[in-house]
Design a protein around this motif. Structure first.
Motif, PDB file in Angstrom:
ATOM      1  N   THR A 200       0.822  -1.204   0.000  1.00 54.22           N
ATOM      2  CA  THR A 200       0.000   0.000   0.000  1.00 54.22           C
ATOM      3  C   THR A 200       0.858   1.257   0.000  1.00 54.22           C
ATOM      4  O   THR A 200       0.593   2.212  -0.702  1.00 54.22           O
ATOM      5  N   LEU A 201       1.919   1.253   0.811  1.00 54.51           N
ATOM      6  CA  LEU A 201       2.759   2.427   0.932  1.00 54.51           C
ATOM      7  C   LEU A 201       4.209   2.051   0.647  1.00 54.51           C
ATOM      8  O   LEU A 201       4.717   1.045   1.144  1.00 54.51           O
ATOM      9  N   GLY A 202       4.895   2.880  -0.135  1.00 51.64           N
ATOM     10  CA  GLY A 202       6.318   2.707  -0.310  1.00 51.64           C
ATOM     11  C   GLY A 202       6.719   1.556  -1.205  1.00 51.64           C
ATOM     12  O   GLY A 202       5.911   0.832  -1.762  1.00 51.64           O
ATOM     13  N   ALA A 203       8.050   1.398  -1.329  1.00 50.95           N
ATOM     14  CA  ALA A 203       8.619   0.334  -2.148  1.00 50.95           C
ATOM     15  C   ALA A 203       8.783  -0.931  -1.320  1.00 50.95           C
ATOM     16  O   ALA A 203       8.810  -0.886  -0.096  1.00 50.95           O
ATOM     17  N   PRO A 204       8.885  -2.080  -1.975  1.00 49.00           N
ATOM     18  CA  PRO A 204       9.064  -3.333  -1.227  1.00 49.00           C
ATOM     19  C   PRO A 204      10.354  -3.316  -0.421  1.00 49.00           C
ATOM     20  O   PRO A 204      11.355  -2.748  -0.847  1.00 49.00           O
ATOM     21  N   PRO A 205      10.366  -3.935   0.762  1.00 52.97           N
ATOM     22  CA  PRO A 205      11.587  -4.023   1.557  1.00 52.97           C
ATOM     23  C   PRO A 205      12.516  -5.078   0.976  1.00 52.97           C
ATOM     24  O   PRO A 205      12.129  -5.855   0.104  1.00 52.97           O
ATOM     25  N   PRO A 206      13.760  -5.137   1.446  1.00 52.40           N
ATOM     26  CA  PRO A 206      14.667  -6.200   1.006  1.00 52.40           C
ATOM     27  C   PRO A 206      14.108  -7.571   1.375  1.00 52.40           C
ATOM     28  O   PRO A 206      13.567  -7.758   2.467  1.00 52.40           O
ATOM     29  N   VAL A 207      14.213  -8.523   0.459  1.00 54.83           N
ATOM     30  CA  VAL A 207      13.702  -9.867   0.705  1.00 54.83           C
ATOM     31  C   VAL A 207      14.754 -10.900   0.337  1.00 54.83           C
ATOM     32  O   VAL A 207      15.624 -10.647  -0.494  1.00 54.83           O
ATOM     33  N   THR A 208      14.649 -12.077   0.964  1.00 50.01           N
ATOM     34  CA  THR A 208      15.523 -13.198   0.618  1.00 50.01           C
ATOM     35  C   THR A 208      14.960 -13.974  -0.562  1.00 50.01           C
ATOM     36  O   THR A 208      15.695 -14.396  -1.453  1.00 50.01           O
ATOM     37  N   ASP A 209      13.637 -14.168  -0.564  1.00 52.99           N
ATOM     38  CA  ASP A 209      12.968 -14.887  -1.650  1.00 52.99           C
ATOM     39  C   ASP A 209      12.137 -13.892  -2.452  1.00 52.99           C
ATOM     40  O   ASP A 209      11.048 -13.496  -2.022  1.00 52.99           O
ATOM     41  N   PRO A 210      12.622 -13.432  -3.616  1.00 56.23           N
ATOM     42  CA  PRO A 210      11.879 -12.426  -4.384  1.00 56.23           C
ATOM     43  C   PRO A 210      10.602 -13.001  -4.986  1.00 56.23           C
ATOM     44  O   PRO A 210      10.509 -14.185  -5.295  1.00 56.23           O
ATOM     45  N   GLY A 211       9.609 -12.140  -5.134  1.00 56.24           N
ATOM     46  CA  GLY A 211       8.344 -12.539  -5.718  1.00 56.24           C
ATOM     47  C   GLY A 211       8.334 -12.363  -7.227  1.00 56.24           C
ATOM     48  O   GLY A 211       9.376 -12.157  -7.847  1.00 56.24           O
ATOM     49  N   PRO A 212       7.159 -12.455  -7.820  1.00 54.81           N
ATOM     50  CA  PRO A 212       5.878 -12.566  -7.111  1.00 54.81           C
ATOM     51  C   PRO A 212       5.627 -13.969  -6.551  1.00 54.81           C
ATOM     52  O   PRO A 212       5.871 -14.958  -7.227  1.00 54.81           O
TER      53      PRO A 212
END
Length: 248
Positions: A200-212
């Motif tokens: 809803t707000l902002g960019a995605p945070p850092p993730v270990t397993d990228p989506g989608p």
């Protein structure tokens, strides 16, 4: 799965109520945008904890805390600072619940407690809205969404806590602000679907397993059983979890 004794059945019945209470506390914390309160009080700090959405999965308590608390609180503070000139009365108030109100109703919960009594798994549907009247532009907004939760819980020192959460946005949309058909067409024809599924707000945070990791429903999509309801199980493992464990 082995047959449980009467004592184990009573233990697991009580545990299912405790797990439901943990999920209800999540909805309260989320409703007032108190991510700090949620991850400080009802989450395991294990290296195996994870939180996932359509955009990807954060793994380990440090990454989850940074993405779900540090970044979230940053957005709340930035929103608070930007709207001070329009709404000076926000001075001295907690910036977090002023950012947005998330109203998630929990329905059709299915909870299974492991035969060993050390973990539990839950599947929930959450129809709800995320809305605000306090924005820097002075305009109100409301996002309507149906999501599914796939949640794993563990019992640590006699207290039930979250270990894994996988949020699956099935039907997101904005209330009274969009052309549903045109926006849906634009979404499903977007050459980069990850950009069409931002939080809803902002960019995605850092993730270990990228989506989608999950896609919103459309008339062109195949059925997605991303977080199926749990079946009776003996112990939390890769065959009985919403987040497979990382092998070292």
């Amino acid at each position: 799965m082995r047959e449980l004794s009467l004592h184990e059945r009573i233990r697991n019945a009580a545990a299912s109520q405790e797990v439901e209470n943990v999920k209800a506390r999540h909805t309260y914390y989320h409703g007032r945008a108190d991510a700090t309160g949620e991850w400080d009080n009802i989450w395991s700090r294990s290296e195996h904890c994870s939180w996932a959405h359509a955009f990807g999965r954060m793994r380990g308590f440090d990454q989850v805390w940074y993405g779900s608390v540090t970044q979230y609180d940053k957005m709340a503070m930035e929103n608070w600072l930007e709207m001070m000139d329009r709404y000076p009365e926000v001075g001295g108030k907690d910036p977090r619940p002023l950012m947005e109100a998330s109203v998630h109703t929990l329905v059709t919960d299915v909870i299974e407690v492991a035969a060993d009594g050390q973990s539990a798994r839950g599947s929930f549907i959450t129809p709800g809205v995320i809305h605000s009247r306090l924005t820097p532009e002075g305009e109100k907004y409301c996002n309507v969404l149906w999501e599914r939760y796939g949640s794993d819980f563990v019992c640590e020192d006699g207290k039930w806590r979250y270990l894994h959460e996988h949020v699956c946005p099935d039907i997101p949309g904005k209330l009274d602000m969009i052309n549903w058909a045109a926006d849906e067409y634009a979404r499903i024809t977007d050459p980069n679907p990850r950009e069409a599924m931002q939080p809803t707000l902002g960019a995605p945070p850092p993730v270990t397993d990228p989506g989608p990791l999950h896609c919103p429903y459309s008339v062109l999509s195949k059925p997605q059983n991303t977080v199926p309801w749990p079946e009776p199980y003996d112990t939390l493992d890769d065959e009985n979890t919403y987040t497979p464990f990382v092998k070292k």
